[in-house]
Design a protein around this motif. Sequence first.
Motif, PDB file in Angstrom:
ATOM      1  N   TYR A 106       0.775  -1.217   0.016  1.00 59.24           N
ATOM      2  CA  TYR A 106       0.110  -0.054  -0.024  1.00 59.24           C
ATOM      3  C   TYR A 106       0.794   1.147  -0.005  1.00 59.24           C
ATOM      4  O   TYR A 106       0.510   2.169  -0.869  1.00 59.24           O
ATOM      5  CB  TYR A 106      -1.097   0.049   1.149  1.00 59.24           C
ATOM      6  N   ARG A 107       1.830   1.280   0.914  1.00 68.35           N
ATOM      7  CA  ARG A 107       2.367   2.717   1.018  1.00 68.35           C
ATOM      8  C   ARG A 107       3.354   2.911  -0.468  1.00 68.35           C
ATOM      9  O   ARG A 107       3.423   3.954  -0.764  1.00 68.35           O
ATOM     10  CB  ARG A 107       3.693   2.390   1.936  1.00 68.35           C
ATOM     11  N   SER A 108       3.928   1.717  -1.121  1.00 72.33           N
ATOM     12  CA  SER A 108       4.600   1.898  -2.246  1.00 72.33           C
ATOM     13  C   SER A 108       3.729   2.681  -3.352  1.00 72.33           C
ATOM     14  O   SER A 108       4.095   3.710  -4.022  1.00 72.33           O
ATOM     15  CB  SER A 108       5.312   0.739  -2.702  1.00 72.33           C
ATOM     16  N   ASN A 109       2.507   1.926  -3.540  1.00 69.67           N
ATOM     17  CA  ASN A 109       1.438   2.255  -4.579  1.00 69.67           C
ATOM     18  C   ASN A 109       0.970   3.855  -4.260  1.00 69.67           C
ATOM     19  O   ASN A 109       0.822   4.671  -4.871  1.00 69.67           O
ATOM     20  CB  ASN A 109       0.294   1.306  -4.686  1.00 69.67           C
ATOM     21  N   PHE A 110       0.851   4.066  -3.018  1.00 67.45           N
ATOM     22  CA  PHE A 110       0.383   5.130  -2.376  1.00 67.45           C
ATOM     23  C   PHE A 110       1.273   6.417  -2.774  1.00 67.45           C
ATOM     24  O   PHE A 110       0.847   7.732  -3.287  1.00 67.45           O
ATOM     25  CB  PHE A 110      -0.006   5.135  -1.076  1.00 67.45           C
ATOM     26  N   ASP A 111       2.504   6.027  -2.495  1.00 66.23           N
ATOM     27  CA  ASP A 111       3.698   7.086  -2.733  1.00 66.23           C
ATOM     28  C   ASP A 111       3.545   7.614  -3.992  1.00 66.23           C
ATOM     29  O   ASP A 111       3.831   8.808  -4.627  1.00 66.23           O
ATOM     30  CB  ASP A 111       4.766   6.743  -2.163  1.00 66.23           C
ATOM     31  N   LYS A 112       3.439   6.497  -5.061  1.00 71.93           N
ATOM     32  CA  LYS A 112       3.788   6.779  -6.549  1.00 71.93           C
ATOM     33  C   LYS A 112       2.459   7.415  -6.900  1.00 71.93           C
ATOM     34  O   LYS A 112       2.622   8.349  -7.864  1.00 71.93           O
ATOM     35  CB  LYS A 112       3.780   5.458  -7.117  1.00 71.93           C
ATOM     36  N   GLU A 113       1.273   7.113  -6.340  1.00 67.61           N
ATOM     37  CA  GLU A 113      -0.006   7.733  -6.749  1.00 67.61           C
ATOM     38  C   GLU A 113      -0.014   9.170  -6.521  1.00 67.61           C
ATOM     39  O   GLU A 113      -0.297  10.218  -7.229  1.00 67.61           O
ATOM     40  CB  GLU A 113      -1.242   7.109  -6.335  1.00 67.61           C
ATOM     41  N   VAL A 114       0.232   9.470  -5.393  1.00 61.77           N
ATOM     42  CA  VAL A 114       0.214  10.809  -4.628  1.00 61.77           C
ATOM     43  C   VAL A 114       1.495  11.728  -5.325  1.00 61.77           C
ATOM     44  O   VAL A 114       1.100  12.795  -5.967  1.00 61.77           O
ATOM     45  CB  VAL A 114       0.265  10.883  -3.164  1.00 61.77           C
ATOM     46  N   TYR A 115       2.738  11.370  -5.439  1.00 64.24           N
ATOM     47  CA  TYR A 115       3.825  12.222  -5.516  1.00 64.24           C
ATOM     48  C   TYR A 115       4.118  11.992  -7.256  1.00 64.24           C
ATOM     49  O   TYR A 115       4.951  12.849  -7.706  1.00 64.24           O
ATOM     50  CB  TYR A 115       4.931  11.950  -4.658  1.00 64.24           C
ATOM     51  N   GLY A 116       3.380  11.153  -7.809  1.00 66.46           N
ATOM     52  CA  GLY A 116       3.307  11.274  -9.270  1.00 66.46           C
ATOM     53  C   GLY A 116       2.184  12.051  -9.933  1.00 66.46           C
ATOM     54  O   GLY A 116       2.249  12.378 -11.095  1.00 66.46           O
ATOM     55  N   ALA A 117       1.347  12.803  -9.145  1.00 67.06           N
ATOM     56  CA  ALA A 117       0.182  13.463  -9.525  1.00 67.06           C
ATOM     57  C   ALA A 117       0.685  14.950  -9.911  1.00 67.06           C
ATOM     58  O   ALA A 117       1.844  15.355  -9.127  1.00 67.06           O
ATOM     59  CB  ALA A 117      -0.792  13.483  -8.457  1.00 67.06           C
ATOM     60  N   ALA A 118       0.241  15.545 -10.847  1.00 63.32           N
ATOM     61  CA  ALA A 118       0.474  17.066 -11.085  1.00 63.32           C
ATOM     62  C   ALA A 118       0.246  17.781 -10.161  1.00 63.32           C
ATOM     63  O   ALA A 118      -0.894  17.764  -9.238  1.00 63.32           O
ATOM     64  CB  ALA A 118      -0.153  17.507 -12.311  1.00 63.32           C
ATOM     65  N   VAL A 119       1.051  18.762  -9.744  1.00 66.17           N
ATOM     66  CA  VAL A 119       1.091  19.613  -8.579  1.00 66.17           C
ATOM     67  C   VAL A 119       0.245  20.872  -9.136  1.00 66.17           C
ATOM     68  O   VAL A 119       0.489  21.314 -10.260  1.00 66.17           O
ATOM     69  CB  VAL A 119       2.269  20.255  -8.202  1.00 66.17           C
ATOM     70  N   PHE A 145      -4.735  15.184  -8.821  1.00 66.34           N
ATOM     71  CA  PHE A 145      -3.927  16.278  -8.569  1.00 66.34           C
ATOM     72  C   PHE A 145      -3.478  16.223  -7.084  1.00 66.34           C
ATOM     73  O   PHE A 145      -4.109  15.987  -6.325  1.00 66.34           O
ATOM     74  CB  PHE A 145      -4.663  17.379  -8.977  1.00 66.34           C
ATOM     75  N   ARG A 146      -2.182  17.021  -6.877  1.00 67.04           N
ATOM     76  CA  ARG A 146      -1.666  17.140  -5.660  1.00 67.04           C
ATOM     77  C   ARG A 146      -1.412  18.727  -5.213  1.00 67.04           C
ATOM     78  O   ARG A 146      -0.996  19.511  -5.998  1.00 67.04           O
ATOM     79  CB  ARG A 146      -0.300  16.447  -5.633  1.00 67.04           C
ATOM     80  N   LEU A 147      -2.047  19.104  -4.116  1.00 64.90           N
ATOM     81  CA  LEU A 147      -2.115  20.377  -3.685  1.00 64.90           C
ATOM     82  C   LEU A 147      -1.193  20.128  -2.391  1.00 64.90           C
ATOM     83  O   LEU A 147      -1.487  19.560  -1.462  1.00 64.90           O
ATOM     84  CB  LEU A 147      -3.453  20.781  -3.272  1.00 64.90           C
ATOM     85  N   GLN A 148      -0.039  21.105  -2.577  1.00 60.61           N
ATOM     86  CA  GLN A 148       0.675  20.848  -1.327  1.00 60.61           C
ATOM     87  C   GLN A 148       0.739  21.836  -0.246  1.00 60.61           C
ATOM     88  O   GLN A 148       0.554  23.087  -0.824  1.00 60.61           O
ATOM     89  CB  GLN A 148       2.334  21.001  -2.072  1.00 60.61           C
ATOM     90  N   TYR A 149       0.938  21.472   0.980  1.00 55.53           N
ATOM     91  CA  TYR A 149       0.926  22.420   2.303  1.00 55.53           C
ATOM     92  C   TYR A 149       2.045  22.427   2.631  1.00 55.53           C
ATOM     93  O   TYR A 149       3.094  20.921   2.621  1.00 55.53           O
ATOM     94  CB  TYR A 149      -0.306  22.073   2.966  1.00 55.53           C
ATOM     95  N   SER A 150       2.838  23.198   3.626  1.00 52.79           N
ATOM     96  CA  SER A 150       4.096  23.411   4.168  1.00 52.79           C
ATOM     97  C   SER A 150       4.066  23.538   5.377  1.00 52.79           C
ATOM     98  O   SER A 150       5.066  23.366   6.252  1.00 52.79           O
ATOM     99  CB  SER A 150       4.956  24.285   3.293  1.00 52.79           C
ATOM    100  N   SER A 151       3.044  23.981   6.200  1.00 54.97           N
ATOM    101  CA  SER A 151       3.052  24.231   7.510  1.00 54.97           C
ATOM    102  C   SER A 151       1.466  23.770   7.920  1.00 54.97           C
ATOM    103  O   SER A 151       0.601  23.399   7.422  1.00 54.97           O
ATOM    104  CB  SER A 151       3.162  25.851   7.699  1.00 54.97           C
ATOM    105  N   LYS A 152       1.387  23.860   9.499  1.00 58.22           N
ATOM    106  CA  LYS A 152       0.028  23.618   9.921  1.00 58.22           C
ATOM    107  C   LYS A 152      -0.927  24.719   9.463  1.00 58.22           C
ATOM    108  O   LYS A 152      -1.973  24.391   9.182  1.00 58.22           O
ATOM    109  CB  LYS A 152       0.237  23.719  11.429  1.00 58.22           C
ATOM    110  N   ASP A 153      -0.454  25.855   9.583  1.00 59.51           N
ATOM    111  CA  ASP A 153      -1.477  26.836   9.163  1.00 59.51           C
ATOM    112  C   ASP A 153      -2.089  26.831   7.594  1.00 59.51           C
ATOM    113  O   ASP A 153      -3.041  26.949   7.242  1.00 59.51           O
ATOM    114  CB  ASP A 153      -0.850  28.333   9.251  1.00 59.51           C
ATOM    115  N   SER A 154      -0.982  26.549   6.740  1.00 57.26           N
ATOM    116  CA  SER A 154      -1.152  26.334   5.386  1.00 57.26           C
ATOM    117  C   SER A 154      -2.145  25.143   4.933  1.00 57.26           C
ATOM    118  O   SER A 154      -3.103  25.217   4.219  1.00 57.26           O
ATOM    119  CB  SER A 154       0.006  26.200   4.180  1.00 57.26           C
TER     120      SER A 154
END
Length: 441
Positions: free
Chosen positions: A350-363, A380-389
């Motif tokens: 699951y982890r391997s497939n999940f990481d490929k799916e998420v981080y292979g998605a367009a940002v 699509f991947r929407l990236q956050y960098s902090s708790k507030d974001s």
Amino acid sequence: MIRKRSSLILCGTFLFVSWNAVLVLLLWGRTPQGQLGNGPRDLALMPTSDVVGDVIRMAESFESELGKQKEILSQILSHQSLWKPRPNRKRPKVNAPGQPVIPILVIACNRVTVRRCLDKLLQHRPSAELHPIIVSQDCGHADTAAVIASYGSKVTHLKQPDLSDIAVRPEHKKFQGYYKISRHYRWAISQAFRNISHSSVVIVEDDLEVAPDFFEYFRALLPVLKSDPSLWCVSAWNDNGRDGYVDPGKADLLYRTDFFPGLGWMLLREAWEELEAKWPASFWDDWMRQPEQRRGRACVRPEISRTLTFGRQGVSLGQFYDKYLKYIKLNSEFVPFTKLELSYLKEETYRSNFDKEVYGAAVVTYEDVKQGQLTGSGPFRLQYSSKDSFKVMAKNLGIMDDLKSGVPRTGYRGVVSFFYRGRRIYLAPPPGWTQYDPTWS
């Protein structure tokens, strides 16, 4: 089993007949020692008295053995009904052996609407033997007790014996209800595992309605939970499972999540033995979400919830209910989970497939998502960098923005998966995520 027994009986009958045939032939083939000749040579062949005695004893022994064999044959024939086909008879239906019993533990207090919960459980339950329903009632509310009692033998009605107030700090006096709930949970779960001796249990609250495939879901996931030590619960609930935020064509889709969802969840006896000794005095569900209890383990949860809460009134005073919970989509399509291949939920796969799916998605950017300017089918991947974001984007996109010990609701490795305007969105931390920050709350 009956076919195997029939073969053994036929084999025994054959050996019996063969043995006696050989024995008789041997005796018939011997020189007739009771018949005497007329000449001198015949006189020489006359048996002595000792030989005659031996023959008589042999005959008596043979006669006794024949009697025993006759008795055995009679016993074999008396069991003929077990192996001889009966014309115009139907075999009785028997439940397949070895199927696990998964009880449903309903936590009740003072809601007479527990009837709605119990009616749905009984409506969708495939077997009373495989899924006994235990209703544990706190509060001593007479009207609720009467509703539960009206189901008779269809349910087991337990009553939590200690209804006293709990001594709490003055500032926690308003939380007395949470303390009583925690006490009740500990008592009720202990009854299921210790006094009734079940090896697993599905826990539901009295304000939950279940989906048609609720039982099928948990039956299929019990062996997954038992075989994978990186899992510690299975939940029927998706915190972000509102209509429009789930893929309606993916009723069979399941996830691993680091967030303990509750609201219809399965626990094994081994996990309870670990938790019982340190069970908290209050706020048991948030306590379950702490890293000391979770210990890096995950739960399984569905894309579309298999439970729906209808209890706006309670100790939480309707927190989240009007904004989120009453809009949760309850699955209506029966999914035959027990016939599906679920090995993809194993941790490494699951982890391997999940990481490929998420981080292979367009940002994409928050503005692109919010304004519906995405092109393509996604994901699509929407990236956050902090708790507030994270909290700003989650709140503005309509998903739950609270965190418990740093873990977002439905999150797995920091990623929250949801549907938005018909497309899959992964609200995710940057690549290389390693661990949750417990200070995020």
